[in-house]
Motif scaffolding. Structure first.
Motif, PDB file in Angstrom:
ATOM      1  N   ALA A   1      32.235  38.730  28.985  1.00  0.00           N
ATOM      2  CA  ALA A   1      32.836  37.844  29.983  1.00  0.00           C
ATOM      3  C   ALA A   1      34.153  37.313  29.435  1.00  0.00           C
ATOM      4  CB  ALA A   1      31.891  36.706  30.317  1.00  0.00           C
ATOM      5  N   VAL A   2      35.098  37.131  30.319  1.00  0.00           N
ATOM      6  CA  VAL A   2      36.410  36.607  29.969  1.00  0.00           C
ATOM      7  C   VAL A   2      36.569  35.284  30.697  1.00  0.00           C
ATOM      8  CG1 VAL A   2      38.887  37.071  30.149  1.00  0.00           C
ATOM      9  CG2 VAL A   2      37.301  38.949  29.744  1.00  0.00           C
ATOM     10  N   PRO A   3      37.202  34.286  30.070  1.00  0.00           N
ATOM     11  CA  PRO A   3      37.386  33.009  30.779  1.00  0.00           C
ATOM     12  C   PRO A   3      38.065  33.216  32.125  1.00  0.00           C
ATOM     13  CG  PRO A   3      38.093  32.841  28.490  1.00  0.00           C
ATOM     14  CD  PRO A   3      37.799  34.295  28.752  1.00  0.00           C
ATOM     15  N   THR A   4      37.529  32.612  33.165  1.00  0.00           N
ATOM     16  CA  THR A   4      38.062  32.819  34.510  1.00  0.00           C
ATOM     17  C   THR A   4      39.461  32.241  34.681  1.00  0.00           C
ATOM     18  OG1 THR A   4      36.931  30.848  35.329  1.00  0.00           O
ATOM     19  CG2 THR A   4      35.797  32.956  35.576  1.00  0.00           C
ATOM     20  N   ASP A   5      39.887  31.339  33.801  1.00  0.00           N
ATOM     21  CA  ASP A   5      41.247  30.807  33.885  1.00  0.00           C
ATOM     22  C   ASP A   5      42.284  31.902  33.659  1.00  0.00           C
ATOM     23  OD1 ASP A   5      40.135  28.344  34.327  1.00  0.00           O
ATOM     24  OD2 ASP A   5      40.497  27.593  32.292  1.00  0.00           O
ATOM     25  N   ASP A   6      41.866  33.021  33.036  1.00  0.00           N
ATOM     26  CA  ASP A   6      42.777  34.123  32.764  1.00  0.00           C
ATOM     27  C   ASP A   6      43.030  34.992  33.990  1.00  0.00           C
ATOM     28  OD1 ASP A   6      42.844  33.250  30.159  1.00  0.00           O
ATOM     29  OD2 ASP A   6      41.479  34.784  29.409  1.00  0.00           O
ATOM     30  N   PHE A   7      42.356  34.716  35.104  1.00  0.00           N
ATOM     31  CA  PHE A   7      42.446  35.558  36.293  1.00  0.00           C
ATOM     32  C   PHE A   7      42.867  34.747  37.505  1.00  0.00           C
ATOM     33  CE2 PHE A   7      39.390  37.468  33.469  1.00  0.00           C
ATOM     34  CZ  PHE A   7      39.826  38.775  33.413  1.00  0.00           C
ATOM     35  N   ASP A   8      43.799  35.289  38.253  1.00  0.00           N
ATOM     36  CA  ASP A   8      44.202  34.703  39.526  1.00  0.00           C
ATOM     37  C   ASP A   8      43.954  35.770  40.579  1.00  0.00           C
ATOM     38  OD1 ASP A   8      45.325  33.544  41.754  1.00  0.00           O
ATOM     39  OD2 ASP A   8      47.376  33.562  40.980  1.00  0.00           O
ATOM     40  N   CYS A   9      42.837  35.660  41.269  1.00  0.00           N
ATOM     41  CA  CYS A   9      42.437  36.676  42.246  1.00  0.00           C
ATOM     42  C   CYS A   9      43.491  36.887  43.324  1.00  0.00           C
ATOM     43  CB  CYS A   9      41.109  36.293  42.879  1.00  0.00           C
ATOM     44  SG  CYS A   9      39.745  36.265  41.691  1.00  0.00           S
ATOM     45  N   GLN A  10      44.201  35.829  43.687  1.00  0.00           N
ATOM     46  CA  GLN A  10      45.187  35.954  44.764  1.00  0.00           C
ATOM     47  C   GLN A  10      46.482  36.626  44.315  1.00  0.00           C
ATOM     48  OE1 GLN A  10      45.197  31.906  46.269  1.00  0.00           O
ATOM     49  NE2 GLN A  10      43.978  32.608  48.002  1.00  0.00           N
ATOM     50  N   SER A  11      46.565  36.941  43.036  1.00  0.00           N
ATOM     51  CA  SER A  11      47.714  37.741  42.589  1.00  0.00           C
ATOM     52  C   SER A  11      47.244  39.072  42.018  1.00  0.00           C
ATOM     53  CB  SER A  11      48.544  36.986  41.545  1.00  0.00           C
ATOM     54  OG  SER A  11      47.820  36.832  40.352  1.00  0.00           O
ATOM     55  N   CYS A  12      45.986  39.393  42.161  1.00  0.00           N
ATOM     56  CA  CYS A  12      45.443  40.619  41.570  1.00  0.00           C
ATOM     57  C   CYS A  12      45.112  41.639  42.659  1.00  0.00           C
ATOM     58  CB  CYS A  12      44.208  40.283  40.740  1.00  0.00           C
ATOM     59  SG  CYS A  12      43.465  41.715  39.933  1.00  0.00           S
TER      60      CYS A  12
ATOM     61  N   GLY B   1      36.486  37.988  35.958  1.00  0.00           N
ATOM     62  CA  GLY B   1      36.080  38.242  34.590  1.00  0.00           C
ATOM     63  C   GLY B   1      34.728  38.904  34.417  1.00  0.00           C
ATOM     64  N   ASP B   2      33.985  39.152  35.524  1.00  0.00           N
ATOM     65  CA  ASP B   2      32.682  39.816  35.368  1.00  0.00           C
ATOM     66  C   ASP B   2      32.886  41.324  35.221  1.00  0.00           C
ATOM     67  OD1 ASP B   2      32.987  40.854  37.965  1.00  0.00           O
ATOM     68  OD2 ASP B   2      31.341  39.694  38.823  1.00  0.00           O
ATOM     69  N   ASP B   3      31.792  42.061  35.032  1.00  0.00           N
ATOM     70  CA  ASP B   3      31.880  43.503  34.800  1.00  0.00           C
ATOM     71  C   ASP B   3      32.624  44.230  35.911  1.00  0.00           C
ATOM     72  OD1 ASP B   3      30.575  43.350  32.387  1.00  0.00           O
ATOM     73  OD2 ASP B   3      28.631  43.970  33.188  1.00  0.00           O
ATOM     74  N   GLU B   4      32.324  43.882  37.173  1.00  0.00           N
ATOM     75  CA  GLU B   4      32.983  44.547  38.298  1.00  0.00           C
ATOM     76  C   GLU B   4      34.483  44.270  38.293  1.00  0.00           C
ATOM     77  OE1 GLU B   4      30.169  42.712  38.657  1.00  0.00           O
ATOM     78  OE2 GLU B   4      28.754  44.330  39.061  1.00  0.00           O
ATOM     79  N   CYS B   5      34.849  43.033  38.042  1.00  0.00           N
ATOM     80  CA  CYS B   5      36.258  42.639  37.983  1.00  0.00           C
ATOM     81  C   CYS B   5      36.984  43.411  36.886  1.00  0.00           C
ATOM     82  CB  CYS B   5      36.356  41.136  37.750  1.00  0.00           C
ATOM     83  SG  CYS B   5      38.006  40.526  37.325  1.00  0.00           S
ATOM     84  N   LEU B   6      36.413  43.414  35.700  1.00  0.00           N
ATOM     85  CA  LEU B   6      37.064  44.079  34.574  1.00  0.00           C
ATOM     86  C   LEU B   6      37.165  45.586  34.775  1.00  0.00           C
ATOM     87  CD1 LEU B   6      35.507  42.050  31.629  1.00  0.00           C
ATOM     88  CD2 LEU B   6      37.771  41.766  32.683  1.00  0.00           C
ATOM     89  N   THR B   7      36.140  46.184  35.379  1.00  0.00           N
ATOM     90  CA  THR B   7      36.183  47.615  35.676  1.00  0.00           C
ATOM     91  C   THR B   7      37.308  47.919  36.653  1.00  0.00           C
ATOM     92  OG1 THR B   7      33.823  47.889  35.260  1.00  0.00           O
ATOM     93  CG2 THR B   7      34.884  49.554  36.661  1.00  0.00           C
ATOM     94  N   ALA B   8      37.428  47.123  37.700  1.00  0.00           N
ATOM     95  CA  ALA B   8      38.480  47.325  38.698  1.00  0.00           C
ATOM     96  C   ALA B   8      39.861  47.129  38.092  1.00  0.00           C
ATOM     97  CB  ALA B   8      38.272  46.375  39.872  1.00  0.00           C
TER      98      ALA B   8
END
Length: 104
Positions: free
Chosen positions: A4-15, A87-94
């Motif tokens: 798992a990666v800290p969710t602060d490292d991800f901005d879904c609305q820019s990904c 940051g979950d497995d699906e997110c990181l795979t994508a």
């Protein structure tokens, strides 16, 4: 299983990676008939088994990957979309699958 990666490292609305890396991923699974009926027909695949995709990108996704994106049916999106978390497995795979094409 990816760590798992800290969710602060991800901005879904820019990904948008989770909505644009595989036409096989946005499949319907445990939605009720009522939930499925709320999804506009233009966003449902021809086989009625999931979201319609253009290439690998969900038809409900708007915007530019890696810059600013949004879901046109966010409030009524399928369960698979609701369960994908930053940051979950699906997110990181994508993100990994798209990293060669778009800076995320």
């Amino acid at each position: 299983m990816m760590p798992a990666v800290p969710t602060d490292d991800f901005d879904c609305q820019s990904c948008g990676a989770c909505c644009s890396y595989s036409a096989d991923w946005p499949r319907f699974s445990m939605e009720s008939e009522e939930e499925l009926a709320r999804i506009p027909e233009e966003f449902v695949s021809a086989d009625l088994g999931g979201m319609r995709c253009e290439n690998d990108r969900c038809a409900a996704l708007s915007g530019v990957l890696g810059q600013h994106v949004g879901c046109g049916i966010y409030a009524i999106r399928p369960i698979v979309c609701r369960t994908c978390m930053p940051g979950d497995d699906e997110c990181l795979t994508a993100r990994q699958a798209l990293s060669a094409h778009v800076l995320l």
